[in-house]
Design a protein around this motif. Structure first.
Motif, PDB file in Angstrom:
ATOM      1  N   ILE A 184       0.836  -1.206   0.000  1.00 12.52           N
ATOM      2  CA  ILE A 184       0.000   0.000   0.000  1.00 12.52           C
ATOM      3  C   ILE A 184       0.865   1.248   0.000  1.00 12.52           C
ATOM      4  N   ASP A 232       0.936   4.254  -2.852  1.00 16.02           N
ATOM      5  CA  ASP A 232       0.507   5.622  -2.556  1.00 16.02           C
ATOM      6  C   ASP A 232       1.665   6.598  -2.394  1.00 16.02           C
ATOM      7  N   ALA A 250      -0.729   5.455   8.131  1.00 14.51           N
ATOM      8  CA  ALA A 250      -1.962   5.343   7.356  1.00 14.51           C
ATOM      9  C   ALA A 250      -1.955   4.067   6.509  1.00 14.51           C
ATOM     10  N   THR A 263      -2.382   1.002   8.794  1.00  6.80           N
ATOM     11  CA  THR A 263      -3.746   0.932   9.327  1.00  6.80           C
ATOM     12  C   THR A 263      -4.659   0.304   8.285  1.00  6.80           C
ATOM     13  N   ALA A 264      -4.500   0.736   7.024  1.00 10.01           N
ATOM     14  CA  ALA A 264      -5.280   0.141   5.938  1.00 10.01           C
ATOM     15  C   ALA A 264      -4.903  -1.330   5.731  1.00 10.01           C
ATOM     16  N   ARG A 320      -6.653  -3.741   8.078  1.00 13.70           N
ATOM     17  CA  ARG A 320      -8.014  -4.107   7.663  1.00 13.70           C
ATOM     18  C   ARG A 320      -7.947  -5.121   6.513  1.00 13.70           C
ATOM     19  N   GLU A 321      -6.977  -4.924   5.632  1.00  8.94           N
ATOM     20  CA  GLU A 321      -6.867  -5.780   4.457  1.00  8.94           C
ATOM     21  C   GLU A 321      -6.580  -7.229   4.834  1.00  8.94           C
TER      22      GLU A 321
END
Length: 306
Positions: A114, A118, A289, A292-293, A296-297
């Motif tokens: 991720i 990003d 960030a 944190t994502a 969830r993934e």
């Protein structure tokens, strides 16, 4: 006098850690290399900076004065680096993160994917440490940040210089040899008579499990001490005891075990810690960030299980 930053850093570390041996171990140098550099610093200062005390070195008054200035200089250099980092908006930034085995195998790959998508200018290097060793490495600057754990039965002490940012909550499960328990869920007290496979009591995990068992009214009979959850699971699969494992620790597990929900509701919170003074660093904010994502993934609950 124009001492090098490298020697000033060694002086700062000697004041903080107390012995040349600790400085060498903490920074990855030989004891003789550290001693040689400190001797050069003393020669540059033109006055004694150290005195023998027992089998170690203590700072003289002049050494303490220089160590105080060293802290200021090193902090200013670090701040300048962070300012340039912000001006580049993260381009070319490298972050060194402390991880442990279950984070490295599951959460780390997802988070880096991720972050690379990003913020492609941020490079992550990881260093595997025991969870209980990571906060010290972040505090002394060896790591930019680290993953840390708080158990519902045993929370970590706050470190004033560090910020702790929760990113996920894991559930702890009972892991027992296949077919050894008749029910679909168990309590810790149901396992009171079994031999246990858990980490050493000096580890956060080992301490947390022992405290939880005592709260349930028994002292676990620890038959095998295993620091890695994968090792503990293999021993359980061989029928040598029972253990507890977290969601991340169960990303892979042997076929010859049963994973059972615990009615005691034990959890642990996964957080990212970094130095308080680094809170405005954009790459650190981007890292938090992204992970944190990633949490969830990979199926972890948000902090608090909300």
């Amino acid at each position: 006098m124009e001492p090098s930053l490298h020697r000033l850093r060694l002086l700062h570390e000697l004041e903080r850690r107390g012995t040349v041996t600790s400085v060498a171990a903490g920074l990855g140098y030989t004891v003789s290399a550290v001693s040689q550099q400190l001797s050069l610093l003393e020669r540059e200062a033109g006055t004694p900076l150290f005195e023998k005390r027992g089998r170690g070195l203590a700072l003289t008054e002049a050494g303490l004065v220089l160590a105080e200035h060293a802290r200021t200089i090193l902090s200013a250099v670090e701040d300048a680096g962070h300012a340039m980092e912000s001006a580049r908006a993260g381009v070319g930034t490298t972050l060194t993160a402390g991880v442990w085995a279950s984070v490295a195998t599951t959460l780390l790959p997802a988070g880096i994917a991720i972050l690379s998508r990003d913020h492609p200018g941020i490079v992550v290097r990881s260093r595997e440490l025991a969870p209980e060793d990571t906060t010290g490495a972040v505090r002394d600057g060896s790591l930019d940040l680290s993953f840390v754990l708080d158990y519902s039965s045993y929370a970590m002490a706050d470190v004033p210089d560090l910020v702790r940012l929760p990113i996920a909550q894991e559930t702890l499960h009972a892991v027992v040899p296949r077919g050894s328990m008749p029910s679909a869920q168990v309590s810790l007290s149901d396992l009171a008579g079994a031999p246990w496979v858990i980490a050493h009591p000096r580890s956060h995990f080992g301490r947390a499990v022992r405290i939880a068992c005592r709260d349930a009214g028994f002292e676990p009979e620890v038959r095998h001490e295993a620091g890695e959850q994968s090792t503990a699971l293999a021993l359980v699969a061989a029928g040598l005891g029972v253990t507890l494992a977290s969601d991340l620790g169960l990303s892979t597990f042997p076929a010859d075990v049963d994973v059972l929900p615990l009615t005691d509701g034990l959890t642990r919170t996964v957080s990212i810690t970094h130095r308080r003074r680094d809170a405005r660093r954009r790459p650190l904010q981007a890292f938090v960030a992204a992970f944190t994502a990633a949490a969830r993934e990979v199926g972890l609950d948000p902090p608090g299980g909300v």
